[in-house]
Design an enzyme around this catalytic site. Structure first.
Site, PDB file in Angstrom:
ATOM      1  N   SER A 183       0.860  -1.186   0.000  1.00  0.00           N
ATOM      2  CA  SER A 183       0.000   0.000   0.000  1.00  0.00           C
ATOM      3  C   SER A 183       0.896   1.236   0.000  1.00  0.00           C
ATOM      4  O   SER A 183       2.064   1.153   0.424  1.00  0.00           O
ATOM      5  CB  SER A 183      -0.872   0.003   1.260  1.00  0.00           C
ATOM      6  OG  SER A 183      -1.534   1.237   1.420  1.00  0.00           O
ATOM      7  N   TYR A 217      -2.658  -1.571  10.326  1.00  0.00           N
ATOM      8  CA  TYR A 217      -2.561  -1.679   8.863  1.00  0.00           C
ATOM      9  C   TYR A 217      -1.214  -1.154   8.381  1.00  0.00           C
ATOM     10  O   TYR A 217      -0.544  -1.771   7.549  1.00  0.00           O
ATOM     11  CB  TYR A 217      -3.707  -0.871   8.243  1.00  0.00           C
ATOM     12  CG  TYR A 217      -3.857  -0.989   6.739  1.00  0.00           C
ATOM     13  CD1 TYR A 217      -4.587  -2.028   6.176  1.00  0.00           C
ATOM     14  CD2 TYR A 217      -3.286  -0.042   5.889  1.00  0.00           C
ATOM     15  CE1 TYR A 217      -4.748  -2.127   4.804  1.00  0.00           C
ATOM     16  CE2 TYR A 217      -3.443  -0.134   4.512  1.00  0.00           C
ATOM     17  CZ  TYR A 217      -4.179  -1.180   3.981  1.00  0.00           C
ATOM     18  OH  TYR A 217      -4.335  -1.273   2.617  1.00  0.00           O
TER      19      TYR A 217
HETATM   20  P1  NAD Z   1     -11.515  -5.979  -0.518  1.00  0.00           P
HETATM   21  O1  NAD Z   1     -12.173  -5.925   0.818  1.00  0.00           O
HETATM   22  O2  NAD Z   1     -12.365  -5.798  -1.736  1.00  0.00           O
HETATM   23  O3  NAD Z   1     -10.727  -7.340  -0.694  1.00  0.00           O
HETATM   24  C1  NAD Z   1     -10.078  -7.967   0.357  1.00  0.00           C
HETATM   25  C2  NAD Z   1     -10.045  -9.434   0.053  1.00  0.00           C
HETATM   26  O4  NAD Z   1      -9.416 -10.117   1.147  1.00  0.00           O
HETATM   27  C3  NAD Z   1     -11.452 -10.020  -0.091  1.00  0.00           C
HETATM   28  O5  NAD Z   1     -11.456 -10.948  -1.154  1.00  0.00           O
HETATM   29  C4  NAD Z   1     -11.670 -10.705   1.231  1.00  0.00           C
HETATM   30  O6  NAD Z   1     -12.578 -11.770   1.141  1.00  0.00           O
HETATM   31  C5  NAD Z   1     -10.257 -11.193   1.506  1.00  0.00           C
HETATM   32  N1  NAD Z   1     -10.047 -11.564   2.897  1.00  0.00           N
HETATM   33  C6  NAD Z   1     -10.296 -10.834   4.015  1.00  0.00           C
HETATM   34  N2  NAD Z   1     -10.026 -11.576   5.102  1.00  0.00           N
HETATM   35  C7  NAD Z   1      -9.591 -12.782   4.668  1.00  0.00           C
HETATM   36  C8  NAD Z   1      -9.178 -13.964   5.303  1.00  0.00           C
HETATM   37  N3  NAD Z   1      -9.167 -14.077   6.637  1.00  0.00           N
HETATM   38  N4  NAD Z   1      -8.821 -15.017   4.525  1.00  0.00           N
HETATM   39  C9  NAD Z   1      -8.853 -14.927   3.180  1.00  0.00           C
HETATM   40  N5  NAD Z   1      -9.241 -13.827   2.515  1.00  0.00           N
HETATM   41  C10 NAD Z   1      -9.596 -12.773   3.259  1.00  0.00           C
HETATM   42  O7  NAD Z   1     -10.354  -4.927  -0.476  1.00  0.00           O
HETATM   43  P2  NAD Z   1      -9.267  -4.459  -1.550  1.00  0.00           P
HETATM   44  O8  NAD Z   1      -9.249  -2.991  -1.502  1.00  0.00           O
HETATM   45  O9  NAD Z   1      -9.456  -5.147  -2.831  1.00  0.00           O
HETATM   46  O10 NAD Z   1      -7.937  -4.950  -0.827  1.00  0.00           O
HETATM   47  C11 NAD Z   1      -7.064  -5.904  -1.389  1.00  0.00           C
HETATM   48  C12 NAD Z   1      -5.648  -5.615  -0.933  1.00  0.00           C
HETATM   49  O11 NAD Z   1      -5.243  -4.345  -1.450  1.00  0.00           O
HETATM   50  C13 NAD Z   1      -5.498  -5.531   0.591  1.00  0.00           C
HETATM   51  O12 NAD Z   1      -4.281  -6.136   0.984  1.00  0.00           O
HETATM   52  C14 NAD Z   1      -5.442  -4.041   0.826  1.00  0.00           C
HETATM   53  O13 NAD Z   1      -4.757  -3.718   2.007  1.00  0.00           O
HETATM   54  C15 NAD Z   1      -4.711  -3.572  -0.410  1.00  0.00           C
HETATM   55  N6  NAD Z   1      -4.865  -2.143  -0.699  1.00  0.00           N
HETATM   56  C16 NAD Z   1      -6.083  -1.637  -1.010  1.00  0.00           C
HETATM   57  C17 NAD Z   1      -6.191  -0.276  -1.270  1.00  0.00           C
HETATM   58  C18 NAD Z   1      -7.498   0.355  -1.645  1.00  0.00           C
HETATM   59  O14 NAD Z   1      -7.542   1.593  -1.712  1.00  0.00           O
HETATM   60  N7  NAD Z   1      -8.544  -0.398  -1.909  1.00  0.00           N
HETATM   61  C19 NAD Z   1      -5.073   0.536  -1.204  1.00  0.00           C
HETATM   62  C20 NAD Z   1      -3.858  -0.012  -0.868  1.00  0.00           C
HETATM   63  C21 NAD Z   1      -3.765  -1.369  -0.626  1.00  0.00           C
END
Ligand code: NAD
Length: 257
Positions: free
Chosen positions: A139, A152
């Site tokens: 991130s 986080y």
């Molecule tokens: P999201 O909530 O859409 O996806 C998260 C995924 O992780 C989902 O598929 C969820 O089911 C899965 N998950 C959660 N707990 C779990 C567990 N215990 N076991 C297995 N799977 C699990 O969110 P996203 O934004 O797509 O996030 C995906 C990644 O990207 C994360 O690591 C997040 O930190 C990172 N990220 C997101 C952003 C953003 O702005 N959306 C920015 C930087 C980093």
């Protein structure tokens, strides 16, 4: 980008960025293994849709990334793992003094420790096959901090360190390990933190989006799941053979500030 003949395992891929990466990989010809902790008809339908839309093999494997043994079992159940994307992640927004310890533990387990377990389980077969890619979804918060996101930010800084160590330990093999550092992408994870951020800052939804989230993203636009998928596919392509141990920002200029 041609990823034909490769199998990619993407943790946390029934939603958001993980699903976007799985779709881009499938578009590039890779077989994909989707994952989350749930086990619904919808989860399996996502894999069936990808198989049908892109003409690849796709399956859904349930495993809870908060549990080390299930992380390792995911790699075994995948059958094959040429490309590992550690993407599963959760968030919790609260001031440090009020941060629930169980949320701290869950975030460190899912956002950081899971990548240790899956990578440890996947590397032996990658070394044997003579090719492998590890892509960790960190991130902008792996490179910089914000208030109210202690767990986080600790986990995301940690996963960049793990990425560098993985790269060094595989540097003489045809294996690379890199992190992608997204800025804000409007996924369910971001949607879910808007109410708490509204509370912490005493702001409206529109003000949180404009003055908290996109305030630090100079492009003033959310990044997209397609851009994350394209970046991950590039890191898995032959053009990236010598790119290892890096953290690639896809954040509209946030970390240039
Ligand atoms: P999201 O909530 O859409 O996806 C998260 C995924 O992780 C989902 O598929 C969820 O089911 C899965 N998950 C959660 N707990 C779990 C567990 N215990 N076991 C297995 N799977 C699990 O969110 P996203 O934004 O797509 O996030 C995906 C990644 O990207 C994360 O690591 C997040 O930190 C990172 N990220 C997101 C952003 C953003 O702005 N959306 C920015 C930087 C980093």
């Amino acid at each position: 980008m041609d990823l034909g003949g490769k199998t990619a395992v993407i943790t946390g891929s029934n939603s958001g960025i993980g699903l976007g990466i799985a779709q881009q990989f499938a578009r590039a010809g890779a077989d994909v293994v989707l994952n989350s902790f749930s086990n619904t008809d919808e989860d399996h339908a996502l894999a069936a849709d990808i198989a049908r839309d892109f003409g690849v093999n796709a399956k859904y494997v349930q495993a809870d990334m908060s549990k080390g043994d299930q992380c390792r079992q995911l790699i075994a159940d995948a059958g094959r793992c040429d490309i590992l994307v550690n993407n599963a992640g959760i968030q919790h927004v609260a001031a440090l003094e009020n941060f629930p310890p169980e949320k701290w533990d869950a975030i460190i387990a899912i956002n950081l420790s899971s990548a240790f377990h899956t990578t440890a389980a996947a590397l032996p077969a990658m070394r044997e096959a003579g090719w492998g890619r590890v892509v960790n979804i960190a991130s902008a918060h792996g490179l910089t901090a914000s208030p109210f996101k202690s767990a986080y930010i600790a986990a995301k800084h940690g996963i960049i360190g793990l990425t560098k160590t993985t790269a060094l330990e595989t540097a003489t093999d045809p294996i690379t390990a890199n992190a992608i550092c997204p800025g804000y992408v409007l996924t369910p994870l971001v949607e879910s933190q808007i109410p708490d951020t509204m509370k912490e800052y005493d702001m409206s939804r529109e003000d949180v989006i404009k003055n908290v989230m996109l305030k630090r993203q100079p492009s003033k636009e959310f990044a997209t799941v397609e851009q994350m998928g394209g970046t991950a596919a590039f890191l898995c392509s032959e053009f990236a053979d010598q790119i290892t141990g890096t953290a690639v920002s896809v954040d509209g200029g946030w970390t240039a500030l």
